[in-house]
Motif scaffolding. Structure first.
Motif, PDB file in Angstrom:
ATOM      1  N   THR A 111      72.806  49.994  70.291  1.00  0.00           N
ATOM      2  CA  THR A 111      72.771  50.832  69.095  1.00  0.00           C
ATOM      3  C   THR A 111      74.095  50.775  68.350  1.00  0.00           C
ATOM      4  O   THR A 111      74.118  50.655  67.116  1.00  0.00           O
ATOM      5  N   CYS A 113      76.376  48.356  68.491  1.00  0.00           N
ATOM      6  CA  CYS A 113      76.519  47.005  67.939  1.00  0.00           C
ATOM      7  C   CYS A 113      75.670  46.854  66.683  1.00  0.00           C
ATOM      8  O   CYS A 113      76.118  46.273  65.687  1.00  0.00           O
ATOM      9  N   ASN A 114      74.448  47.387  66.721  1.00  0.00           N
ATOM     10  CA  ASN A 114      73.561  47.332  65.555  1.00  0.00           C
ATOM     11  C   ASN A 114      74.192  48.056  64.371  1.00  0.00           C
ATOM     12  O   ASN A 114      74.169  47.563  63.247  1.00  0.00           O
ATOM     13  N   ALA A 115      74.783  49.207  64.616  1.00  0.00           N
ATOM     14  CA  ALA A 115      75.397  49.974  63.528  1.00  0.00           C
ATOM     15  C   ALA A 115      76.580  49.220  62.926  1.00  0.00           C
ATOM     16  O   ALA A 115      76.711  49.139  61.697  1.00  0.00           O
ATOM     17  N   SER A 116      77.423  48.642  63.768  1.00  0.00           N
ATOM     18  CA  SER A 116      78.595  47.931  63.243  1.00  0.00           C
ATOM     19  C   SER A 116      78.181  46.671  62.480  1.00  0.00           C
ATOM     20  O   SER A 116      78.730  46.374  61.413  1.00  0.00           O
ATOM     21  N   LEU A 117      77.212  45.931  63.000  1.00  0.00           N
ATOM     22  CA  LEU A 117      76.763  44.725  62.305  1.00  0.00           C
ATOM     23  C   LEU A 117      76.066  45.066  60.996  1.00  0.00           C
ATOM     24  O   LEU A 117      76.201  44.341  60.012  1.00  0.00           O
ATOM     25  N   SER A 118      75.324  46.169  60.982  1.00  0.00           N
ATOM     26  CA  SER A 118      74.670  46.588  59.745  1.00  0.00           C
ATOM     27  C   SER A 118      75.700  46.938  58.680  1.00  0.00           C
ATOM     28  O   SER A 118      75.523  46.611  57.510  1.00  0.00           O
ATOM     29  N   GLN A 119      76.775  47.616  59.075  1.00  0.00           N
ATOM     30  CA  GLN A 119      77.830  47.948  58.125  1.00  0.00           C
ATOM     31  C   GLN A 119      78.490  46.685  57.574  1.00  0.00           C
ATOM     32  O   GLN A 119      78.792  46.599  56.379  1.00  0.00           O
ATOM     33  N   GLN A 120      78.701  45.688  58.448  1.00  0.00           N
ATOM     34  CA  GLN A 120      79.297  44.432  57.984  1.00  0.00           C
ATOM     35  C   GLN A 120      78.378  43.723  57.002  1.00  0.00           C
ATOM     36  O   GLN A 120      78.830  43.165  56.007  1.00  0.00           O
ATOM     37  N   ARG A 121      77.080  43.736  57.265  1.00  0.00           N
ATOM     38  CA  ARG A 121      76.130  43.075  56.363  1.00  0.00           C
ATOM     39  C   ARG A 121      76.074  43.786  55.018  1.00  0.00           C
ATOM     40  O   ARG A 121      75.921  43.153  53.983  1.00  0.00           O
ATOM     41  N   LYS A 122      76.181  45.108  55.036  1.00  0.00           N
ATOM     42  CA  LYS A 122      76.139  45.855  53.781  1.00  0.00           C
ATOM     43  C   LYS A 122      77.373  45.569  52.932  1.00  0.00           C
ATOM     44  O   LYS A 122      77.290  45.544  51.702  1.00  0.00           O
ATOM     45  N   LYS A 123      78.514  45.330  53.582  1.00  0.00           N
ATOM     46  CA  LYS A 123      79.742  45.071  52.842  1.00  0.00           C
ATOM     47  C   LYS A 123      79.793  43.645  52.299  1.00  0.00           C
ATOM     48  O   LYS A 123      80.488  43.374  51.331  1.00  0.00           O
TER      49      LYS A 123
END
Length: 145
Positions: A111, A113-123
């Motif tokens: 969870t 890791c998913n949150a951090s990767l999602s934030q990177q994709r949004k940026k």
């Protein structure tokens, strides 16, 4: 009289040429549509085969699981979200039953890791997008290339 026949012949030849061009175009479109249909049928057949294999593997895995975790034991069952759950089964933060083999720490790591990767994709910004079409291929390029 010969001039009239010559004009009629020219009109007939032009009409025949136009019909042959239309026939050729229709044949090409039909050939392309049949090829696409055949490809779609092959994809559907492959997906059905993969689905059936996945179902058989799942049923084999369920049969190989220990009976203590799959059968209802003498412990009393608790009603959680409209579902009966054994008291000895571990529940996740959302009240769902955890599957055997996935611990709460692994789920929390996934969870996070998913949150951090999602934030990177949004940026991430797409800097340039190029569409190059060549026959049936479409190539795209973006910031990650």
């Amino acid at each position: 009289m010969l001039g009239m026949f010559q004009n009629e012949w020219d009109v007939l030849v032009l009409s025949n040429f136009a019909l042959e061009q239309q026939l050729h175009t229709a044949r090409q479109e039909l050939s392309h549509a049949l090829y696409q249909h055949d490809a779609a049928c092959r994809v559907i057949a492959r997906l059905k085969k993969e689905r059936d294999e996945a179902r058989s593997l799942l049923s084999q895995a369920e049969r190989q699981m220990p009976l203590s975790s799959t059968s209802i034991s003498s412990n009393a069952a608790v009603n959680v979200n409209g579902k009966r759950v054994n008291e000895d089964e571990e529940l996740g933060p959302d009240g769902k039953k955890l599957r055997p083999g996935i611990s709460a720490t692994v789920i929390s790591e996934l969870t996070d890791c998913n949150a951090s990767l999602s934030q990177q994709r949004k940026k991430r910004q797409v800097t340039s997008v190029k569409f190059v079409t060549r026959d049936d291929f479409i190539l795209t390029g973006s910031a990650d290339k």
